[in-house]
Design a protein around this motif. Sequence first.
Motif, mmCIF file in Angstrom:
data_model
loop_
_atom_site.group_PDB
_atom_site.id
_atom_site.type_symbol
_atom_site.label_atom_id
_atom_site.label_comp_id
_atom_site.label_asym_id
_atom_site.label_seq_id
_atom_site.Cartn_x
_atom_site.Cartn_y
_atom_site.Cartn_z
ATOM 1 N N ALA A 131 -25.986 -14.373 -48.445
ATOM 2 C CA ALA A 131 -26.810 -13.155 -49.186
ATOM 3 C C ALA A 131 -27.957 -13.207 -49.037
ATOM 4 O O ALA A 131 -28.810 -12.402 -48.672
ATOM 5 C CB ALA A 131 -26.173 -13.167 -50.315
ATOM 6 N N LEU A 132 -28.575 -14.449 -49.227
ATOM 7 C CA LEU A 132 -30.032 -14.514 -49.012
ATOM 8 C C LEU A 132 -30.351 -15.090 -47.570
ATOM 9 O O LEU A 132 -31.379 -14.575 -47.018
ATOM 10 C CB LEU A 132 -30.546 -15.752 -49.890
ATOM 11 C CG LEU A 132 -32.038 -16.015 -50.029
ATOM 12 C CD1 LEU A 132 -33.019 -14.676 -50.199
ATOM 13 C CD2 LEU A 132 -32.683 -17.004 -50.955
ATOM 14 N N ASP A 133 -29.651 -15.657 -46.827
ATOM 15 C CA ASP A 133 -29.751 -16.068 -45.569
ATOM 16 C C ASP A 133 -29.453 -15.000 -44.450
ATOM 17 O O ASP A 133 -30.478 -14.827 -43.600
ATOM 18 C CB ASP A 133 -28.470 -17.093 -44.930
ATOM 19 C CG ASP A 133 -28.723 -17.894 -44.088
ATOM 20 O OD1 ASP A 133 -29.658 -19.061 -43.948
ATOM 21 O OD2 ASP A 133 -28.462 -17.425 -42.814
ATOM 22 N N GLY A 134 -28.806 -14.167 -44.593
ATOM 23 C CA GLY A 134 -28.575 -13.041 -43.837
ATOM 24 C C GLY A 134 -29.661 -12.205 -43.507
ATOM 25 O O GLY A 134 -30.093 -11.993 -42.356
ATOM 26 N N PRO A 135 -30.188 -11.355 -44.335
ATOM 27 C CA PRO A 135 -31.368 -10.656 -44.101
ATOM 28 C C PRO A 135 -32.344 -11.413 -43.743
ATOM 29 O O PRO A 135 -33.457 -10.648 -43.229
ATOM 30 C CB PRO A 135 -31.539 -9.808 -45.477
ATOM 31 C CG PRO A 135 -30.849 -10.617 -46.501
ATOM 32 C CD PRO A 135 -29.635 -11.176 -45.766
ATOM 33 N N THR A 136 -32.828 -12.568 -44.440
ATOM 34 C CA THR A 136 -33.776 -13.450 -43.873
ATOM 35 C C THR A 136 -33.742 -13.904 -42.401
ATOM 36 O O THR A 136 -34.669 -13.502 -41.570
ATOM 37 C CB THR A 136 -33.903 -14.516 -44.822
ATOM 38 O OG1 THR A 136 -33.880 -14.440 -46.043
ATOM 39 C CG2 THR A 136 -35.302 -15.518 -44.410
ATOM 40 N N ARG A 137 -32.669 -14.126 -41.925
ATOM 41 C CA ARG A 137 -32.529 -14.548 -40.534
ATOM 42 C C ARG A 137 -32.665 -13.338 -39.539
ATOM 43 O O ARG A 137 -33.362 -13.204 -38.607
ATOM 44 C CB ARG A 137 -31.027 -14.705 -40.166
ATOM 45 C CG ARG A 137 -30.865 -16.366 -40.535
ATOM 46 C CD ARG A 137 -29.260 -16.588 -39.951
ATOM 47 N NE ARG A 137 -29.061 -18.041 -40.274
ATOM 48 C CZ ARG A 137 -29.289 -18.997 -39.309
ATOM 49 N NH1 ARG A 137 -29.861 -18.692 -38.068
ATOM 50 N NH2 ARG A 137 -29.204 -20.302 -39.357
ATOM 51 N N GLN A 138 -32.338 -12.096 -40.227
ATOM 52 C CA GLN A 138 -32.352 -10.831 -39.369
ATOM 53 C C GLN A 138 -33.971 -10.573 -39.099
ATOM 54 O O GLN A 138 -34.188 -9.965 -38.122
ATOM 55 C CB GLN A 138 -31.554 -9.673 -40.005
ATOM 56 C CG GLN A 138 -29.986 -9.794 -39.933
ATOM 57 C CD GLN A 138 -29.439 -9.792 -38.851
ATOM 58 O OE1 GLN A 138 -29.984 -8.934 -38.017
ATOM 59 N NE2 GLN A 138 -28.332 -10.325 -38.537
ATOM 60 N N SER A 139 -34.676 -10.672 -39.984
ATOM 61 C CA SER A 139 -35.894 -10.281 -40.067
ATOM 62 C C SER A 139 -36.980 -11.328 -39.634
ATOM 63 O O SER A 139 -37.994 -10.940 -39.078
ATOM 64 C CB SER A 139 -36.558 -9.773 -41.337
ATOM 65 O OG SER A 139 -36.120 -10.454 -42.546
ATOM 66 N N PHE A 140 -36.476 -12.327 -39.534
ATOM 67 C CA PHE A 140 -36.904 -13.558 -39.226
ATOM 68 C C PHE A 140 -37.442 -13.697 -37.587
ATOM 69 O O PHE A 140 -38.235 -14.060 -37.239
ATOM 70 C CB PHE A 140 -36.522 -14.933 -39.647
ATOM 71 C CG PHE A 140 -37.175 -16.252 -39.334
ATOM 72 C CD1 PHE A 140 -38.663 -16.110 -39.711
ATOM 73 C CD2 PHE A 140 -36.606 -17.271 -38.512
ATOM 74 C CE1 PHE A 140 -39.122 -17.619 -39.406
ATOM 75 C CE2 PHE A 140 -37.399 -18.407 -38.451
ATOM 76 C CZ PHE A 140 -38.854 -18.502 -38.852
ATOM 77 N N ILE A 141 -36.357 -13.129 -36.816
ATOM 78 C CA ILE A 141 -36.549 -13.063 -35.386
ATOM 79 C C ILE A 141 -37.790 -12.286 -34.878
ATOM 80 O O ILE A 141 -38.374 -12.738 -33.694
ATOM 81 C CB ILE A 141 -35.273 -12.319 -34.832
ATOM 82 C CG1 ILE A 141 -34.051 -13.052 -35.249
ATOM 83 C CG2 ILE A 141 -35.333 -12.224 -33.291
ATOM 84 C CD1 ILE A 141 -32.671 -12.363 -34.718
ATOM 85 N N LEU A 142 -38.244 -11.178 -35.716
ATOM 86 C CA LEU A 142 -39.450 -10.533 -35.139
ATOM 87 C C LEU A 142 -40.523 -11.306 -35.157
ATOM 88 O O LEU A 142 -41.498 -11.294 -34.350
ATOM 89 C CB LEU A 142 -39.462 -9.209 -35.929
ATOM 90 C CG LEU A 142 -40.796 -8.224 -35.807
ATOM 91 C CD1 LEU A 142 -40.689 -7.870 -34.159
ATOM 92 C CD2 LEU A 142 -41.035 -7.482 -36.743
ATOM 93 N N GLU A 143 -40.544 -12.355 -36.292
ATOM 94 C CA GLU A 143 -41.576 -13.031 -36.303
ATOM 95 C C GLU A 143 -42.010 -14.003 -35.531
ATOM 96 O O GLU A 143 -43.092 -14.624 -35.066
ATOM 97 C CB GLU A 143 -41.776 -13.790 -37.905
ATOM 98 C CG GLU A 143 -41.822 -12.671 -39.280
ATOM 99 C CD GLU A 143 -41.911 -13.364 -40.289
ATOM 100 O OE1 GLU A 143 -42.148 -14.800 -40.404
ATOM 101 O OE2 GLU A 143 -41.951 -12.733 -41.687
ATOM 102 N N LEU A 144 -40.695 -14.354 -34.584
ATOM 103 C CA LEU A 144 -40.780 -15.425 -33.753
ATOM 104 C C LEU A 144 -41.018 -14.970 -32.431
ATOM 105 O O LEU A 144 -41.559 -15.905 -31.783
ATOM 106 C CB LEU A 144 -39.440 -16.128 -33.733
ATOM 107 C CG LEU A 144 -38.833 -16.786 -34.982
ATOM 108 C CD1 LEU A 144 -37.297 -17.370 -34.740
ATOM 109 C CD2 LEU A 144 -39.825 -17.979 -35.160
ATOM 110 N N VAL A 145 -40.454 -13.728 -32.161
ATOM 111 C CA VAL A 145 -40.717 -13.348 -30.746
ATOM 112 C C VAL A 145 -41.669 -11.905 -30.648
ATOM 113 O O VAL A 145 -42.144 -11.591 -29.483
ATOM 114 C CB VAL A 145 -39.416 -12.849 -30.149
ATOM 115 C CG1 VAL A 145 -38.519 -14.228 -30.081
ATOM 116 C CG2 VAL A 145 -38.739 -11.605 -30.722
ATOM 117 N N GLY A 146 -41.857 -11.356 -31.611
ATOM 118 C CA GLY A 146 -42.736 -10.189 -31.489
ATOM 119 C C GLY A 146 -41.919 -8.848 -31.272
ATOM 120 O O GLY A 146 -40.773 -8.918 -30.653
#
Length: 417
Positions: A131-146
């Motif tokens: 539950a904590l991992d899911g939304p974090t992973r989804q929004s983390f991608i933007l920080e990695l690639v722009g």
Amino acid sequence: MVKCGNCKKGRRQMKIFSSLEVKNFRLYWFGTIISMVGNWIQIVAQGWLIYSLTKSEFLLGFIGFLASIPVLVFSLPSGVIADRKSKRYILFITQAVMMVLALIMGLLVSTGAIKVWQIMVIVFLNGTAMALDGPTRQSFILELVGADNLPNAIGLNATAFHGARVIGPAAAGIIIGYLGLAACFYINAVSFLATLIALFAMKNVAGKHSAASGGGILDALKEAFGYLVSNKNIMALIILVAVQSLIVMPYTNFMPVFAKEILHSDAKGLGLLMSSAGLGAVLGALTVAFLARSKRRVMMVMYSYMVFSVFLILFALSKNFVFSQICLVFIGWGTVTSLATMNGIVQMNVPNEMRGRIMSIYMISFAGVMPFGSLIAGIISSFSSVQVTFVLFGTFSMIACAGLYFKKERYLKFRQV
């Protein structure tokens, strides 16, 4: 002058894999593949274990229900946390917790002490971490690639996830046959190290938090829901995801029943069936990565949604193993093409400072709704059969897709599609 066909082909390939040029995303992507292979090995082993212990279709559905209930309960506050705290740090914690839980499951199985209630507890705790991992992973991608690479990165991330879905189940069938169920859980525990090492090796990851980081969680969630109420286009997609999760995705929890009772196969057959769906999923994810800049992505959602609905009905009616595999390839393609495309559309159309919260609501519509579908499917199957259940589910999915198609000009108009 000679035309360079290979050059054009090369540029197209670079387009498909362009996000992998970013080192941090490349680390994350390869770590995800390894970890997800282990995850799918455990999913197959867990389903086989539950059905072998209980011979109950209802309990298969009920434990699927338990696995996703934490997503429904905890995803909203998790979205606020993802907007405010270091996403890399959050993922480090969640991955470590899930590694420990897989190790505990392996020890219980190998010692012969495993009980159904223990599986339920571990599944619930694992779902809480997810539950904590899911939304974090989804929004983390933007920080990695722009922002420019985001649609392509979402497609490649789905490719990693579902590429593992091809390898993992097939490997699980072999591992169960030669090494036993416990080995599957141990292998999954070790596989988490790949993601942990990747997260540790990343450099210069900017922790982008919400500009509105003051105030309480309830105020932050009120702001997110207010945004959705005023944006019917995003809301329509989230509802479409919820329908898909409620009446289509639960079929994965009932694959042991299809394999054992309808197609008269064993653990290896179960692995092959799930790998067939995984192969279709990989093709779907690559489709999304290739069409990252397409202006017709809304229509792609509609087409792929109808494809998996039709083939879910055909799969439910099939008694031939090979034909069932073919159906699962189309189901895998349709589900991932629609889900990954909708994910990209949502992320490209929400404000940066609200992305974690909106994606937590998206995760609820996907993984949080799914347990109710598993529970409903288990109840209907206990009174009729899994075949009748998924014929009904596929039919309802077709109706929902057709209804939204005729209203697409009103509810599915986006700026960045």
